[in-house]
Design an enzyme around this catalytic site. Sequence first.
Site, PDB file in Angstrom:
ATOM      1  N   HIS A 119       0.941  -1.158  -0.183  1.00 32.29           N
ATOM      2  CA  HIS A 119       0.067   0.130   0.329  1.00 32.29           C
ATOM      3  C   HIS A 119       0.944   0.884   0.207  1.00 32.29           C
ATOM      4  CE1 HIS A 119      -4.060  -2.164   1.589  1.00 32.29           C
ATOM      5  NE2 HIS A 119      -2.926  -3.215   1.766  1.00 32.29           N
ATOM      6  N   ASP A 152      -7.169   4.611   2.395  1.00 30.84           N
ATOM      7  CA  ASP A 152      -7.057   2.894   1.542  1.00 30.84           C
ATOM      8  C   ASP A 152      -7.951   2.465   3.053  1.00 30.84           C
ATOM      9  OD1 ASP A 152      -4.740   2.905   3.124  1.00 30.84           O
ATOM     10  OD2 ASP A 152      -4.035   1.547   1.193  1.00 30.84           O
TER      11      ASP A 152
END
Length: 466
Positions: A22, A119
């Site tokens: 990520h 996210d």
Amino acid sequence: MSVGTGKSTFHAAMFPFLAMGHLTPFLHLSNKLAEKGNRISYICPPKTISRLESVNLYPNLITFLPLGLPHIDGLPHGAETISDVSTSLAHLLMLAFFGSRKHVESILIDLRPDFVFFDHAHWVPSFARQVGIKSVAYITSGAASTAYIIVPSRNIQNDDDKTKLSLMEPPPDLPPDSSLKLHAHEVEDAIPFWADKNEDSGGLTTHQLVVNSLIECDLICIRTCREIEDSYCDYLEIQYKKPVLPTGLLLPDQTHTLLEERLANWLGSFKTGSVIYCAFGSQIILSKEQFQELVLGIELTGLPFLVALKPPAGFETVDEALPDGFKARVGGRGLVHGGWVQQPKILAHKSVGCFVSHCGFGSLSESLLNDVQLVLMPQMDDQYLTSRLLSGELKVAVEVEKNESWFSKESICSAIRIVMDEDCKAGFEIKANHLSLKGLLSKQGVESSYMDNFINKLQEEINKSV
């Protein structure tokens, strides 16, 4: 919003989940935005900043802001990312991530950026709206796996037989030509993360929190392109009733870096397209038995190979976990490496013909723009679905057959031979499809057009508020 050389620019804050899969894509996106003159404030823990600084191409525009993680009983001191902890402790890092909320809120209030990209931080959209910041959910794992799992029609609960059964089937109205499906043993891998309930969640699971954040955010963007996942982007737009913007694959520019000389010389000693490269990313740690079965399967092919994996669980080095007699048998045609390697440069090397991958979305994006043939060994939830997309729908890869426990050395060898044997009919079709897709993805202007369109949409969001 600031005004530079006649064009409007903006300020964006980045707050990714604490896993390299990520963190790195968020920084790649930051570089692309900064390339157009936009200012970025990137929030992450201090030790992780030092890991990422070399990837910051625009230090005059991208500023790292250290994130303080709260103490969580049982979490090792200094642990900042999923790579720093064992699988059994990953939930504690998630608690620390959610526990950093107050610190991140204070940073955002001080910064007052135009956008905050996030996210798994489910609370961001509601907080951002209160303080006049636009929230952008950035999905780094592609559209297909998101369309299968992270949709409102799912309701993932732990130890719930109905959940297990429902996850084995696609959600309603998924594109009719979809080949996405999870097998029973894969569902067991997929449930734990999404079924976790956090202390501040009000009884909601991680899945419900993430779905709610996608409903509440201002924009959804996904690291993908329509040449690969067009129908799934459309499906998500219908599900969430808002634009879903592909950013392109966002691969870093490798033209100014060279492959280390020792490895370049070794690869250069083999003929074009003959070497197998195998890597499973920064998170996957195999058991000794799984590791040995994998390298034995690759040995069985008789082809030269480079395996880059973390040492198996309980071992300090990969060498001490190798099967008896392995090194003597393979001699100079095989290397097993336990540290970091320059994967993009390896995949681009003319001698490398096959990539045995765990189906991490970033790794697969790199491989689709090169000539290597894909052999897939998915290990975790979204990886299974990405594998079905590439092997089932797009037919640009082979997925290794898996027994109830893992992959056998025979099935690994067989899958590799399909794409490496010049006389294999199935392999010929896969190579032709891969070549066609590579042509679409590498066409001049494709990547830049995604980013230009994305930035224009962000500017439109700002203009709505003016």
